[in-house]
Design an enzyme around this catalytic site. Structure first.
Site, mmCIF file in Angstrom:
data_model
loop_
_atom_site.group_PDB
_atom_site.id
_atom_site.type_symbol
_atom_site.label_atom_id
_atom_site.label_comp_id
_atom_site.label_asym_id
_atom_site.label_seq_id
_atom_site.Cartn_x
_atom_site.Cartn_y
_atom_site.Cartn_z
ATOM 1 N N GLY A 212 0.816 -1.208 0.000
ATOM 2 C CA GLY A 212 0.000 0.000 0.000
ATOM 3 C C GLY A 212 0.843 1.247 0.000
ATOM 4 O O GLY A 212 0.528 2.238 0.678
ATOM 5 N N ALA A 213 1.919 1.237 -0.797
ATOM 6 C CA ALA A 213 2.917 2.313 -0.738
ATOM 7 C C ALA A 213 2.526 3.558 -1.519
ATOM 8 O O ALA A 213 3.246 4.557 -1.460
ATOM 9 C CB ALA A 213 4.258 1.789 -1.260
ATOM 10 N N GLY B 244 -1.016 7.804 1.619
ATOM 11 C CA GLY B 244 -1.183 7.786 3.057
ATOM 12 C C GLY B 244 0.033 7.310 3.823
ATOM 13 O O GLY B 244 1.166 7.732 3.583
ATOM 14 N N GLY C 110 1.507 4.424 3.824
ATOM 15 C CA GLY C 110 2.471 3.683 3.024
ATOM 16 C C GLY C 110 3.401 4.589 2.250
ATOM 17 O O GLY C 110 4.610 4.327 2.157
ATOM 18 N N SER D 270 -4.670 -1.283 14.122
ATOM 19 C CA SER D 270 -5.463 -0.085 14.382
ATOM 20 C C SER D 270 -6.003 -0.162 15.801
ATOM 21 O O SER D 270 -6.202 -1.259 16.354
ATOM 22 C CB SER D 270 -6.635 -0.015 13.393
ATOM 23 O OG SER D 270 -7.611 0.931 13.809
ATOM 24 N N TYR E 118 -14.021 -5.041 10.191
ATOM 25 C CA TYR E 118 -12.771 -4.286 10.226
ATOM 26 C C TYR E 118 -12.043 -4.510 11.549
ATOM 27 O O TYR E 118 -10.832 -4.775 11.578
ATOM 28 C CB TYR E 118 -13.053 -2.796 10.023
ATOM 29 C CG TYR E 118 -11.800 -1.946 10.020
ATOM 30 C CD1 TYR E 118 -10.906 -1.998 8.958
ATOM 31 C CD2 TYR E 118 -11.512 -1.096 11.087
ATOM 32 C CE1 TYR E 118 -9.754 -1.225 8.952
ATOM 33 C CE2 TYR E 118 -10.366 -0.309 11.088
ATOM 34 C CZ TYR E 118 -9.493 -0.392 10.018
ATOM 35 O OH TYR E 118 -8.342 0.371 10.023
#
Length: 312
Positions: free
Chosen positions: A21-22, A25, A27, A150, A176
């Site tokens: 996820g780079a 955000g 990442g 999280s 989630y």
């Protein structure tokens, strides 16, 4: 630790870091910070167009940055296997695997392999990826696996073995929360298994960004299923109480690079677990339920087909 910033990351010349996820955000900020300290950063992105934009943005800051953009769809076990094979073939070391990518899905959907999407992307995809590059991690001195969780893991601090995929009853926050709890449960069990093998120095660590202002929040609210209260909190209070993505990335950067990190640690922001400098904090006590962790590990291995033979 009280004043730790990205400037305190040591020189990472010759290190290879893989960030999922780079492209945006946390990442993106993680990749930028590691590249600034001379690491070679593998940018693992589902969307290569967005990945290329992120790569160019980093190069604007750091023209000499060593970046390797590669396609990775965590919702496809075939994509994960192909990606892992490519990385393993092209690199003889892997110093940091930062399992950062995550998503929240308001309606129940499935991955290409028939897995509930949040569970599949947030946990199972990273479980598979970690196992498939494990040999590189084990043969690299002082390597680390950082799983980004999280504070929402406290919303559902257990694994619902009777309805793991939300087929009987689906709630996006329950799904989630379970997936984020799974991130830490996986970390603790991975560290437990790593500790049984003394011929390596790999550590498994977890972190969370607190309340960070990223594109993740708008994506979570752009749906008819979102209540007005959720929209008010995410669109109004989050920008007021939260911190930047660069600040939110500090706990995972600390987990990946600081010298005093121990396997199984969990890091987050100091101030009300929402913002500020990274500190060591206790996750929900249920992550230490070894029986649950072992059962969940076996289910994850069965669903992904990744067995972690090196740790058996």
């Amino acid at each position: 630790m009280s004043t730790w910033t990205a400037n305190d990351i040591p020189d990472l010349t010759d290190n290879v870091a893989l960030v999922t996820g780079a492209n945006s955000g946390l990442g993106y900020e993680t990749s930028l910070a590691l590249a600034r300290k001379n690491a070679t950063v593998v940018l693992a992105c589902r969307n290569l167009d967005k990945g290329e934009q992120a790569k160019q943005a980093i190069l604007e800051h750091l023209p000499s940055a060593k970046l390797d953009l590669r396609a990775l769809d965590l919702a496809s076990l075939a994509s994960i296997r192909s990606f892992a094979e490519g990385v393993s073939a092209d690199y003889d070391r892997l110093d940091m695997l930062i399992n950062n990518a995550g998503m929240i899905q308001p309606t129940r959907q499935e991955t290409a392999d028939g897995i509930e999407l949040q569970f599949g992307v947030n946990h199972l995809g990273h479980f598979a990826l970690t196992g498939l590059v494990l040999d590189k991690l084990l043969t690299t001195a002082d390597s680390r696996v950082v799983n980004v969780s999280s504070g929402a893991h406290r919303m559902h601090p257990q694994i619902d073995f009777d309805d793991l995929m939300g087929e009987q009853e689906y709630g996006r926050w329950k799904a989630y929360g379970q997936s984020k709890f799974a991130n830490i449960l996986f970390t603790v069990e991975l560290q437990r298994r790593l500790a049984k093998h003394h011929d390596h120095s790999c550590k498994a660590v977890a972190a969370h960004p607190g309340l960070s202002v990223t594109k993740f929040q708008p994506n979570a609210t752009e749906t008819a299923q979102t209540s007005w209260l959720e929209r008010f909190f995410l669109n109004n209070l989050t920008p007021l109480l939260g911190q930047s993505a660069a600040q939110g990335a500090l706990p995972q950067l600390y987990a990946a690079t600081a010298e005093d990190v121990n396997g199984g640690d969990y890091y987050g922001p100091k101030w009300l677990k929402m913002r500020g400098t990274p500190v060591l904090e206790p996750p929900h006590e249920n992550v230490h339920d070894e029986a649950m962790a072992v059962r969940f590990w076996e289910i994850s291995a069965e669903l992904s087909g990744v067995r972690y033979e090196a740790l058996s």
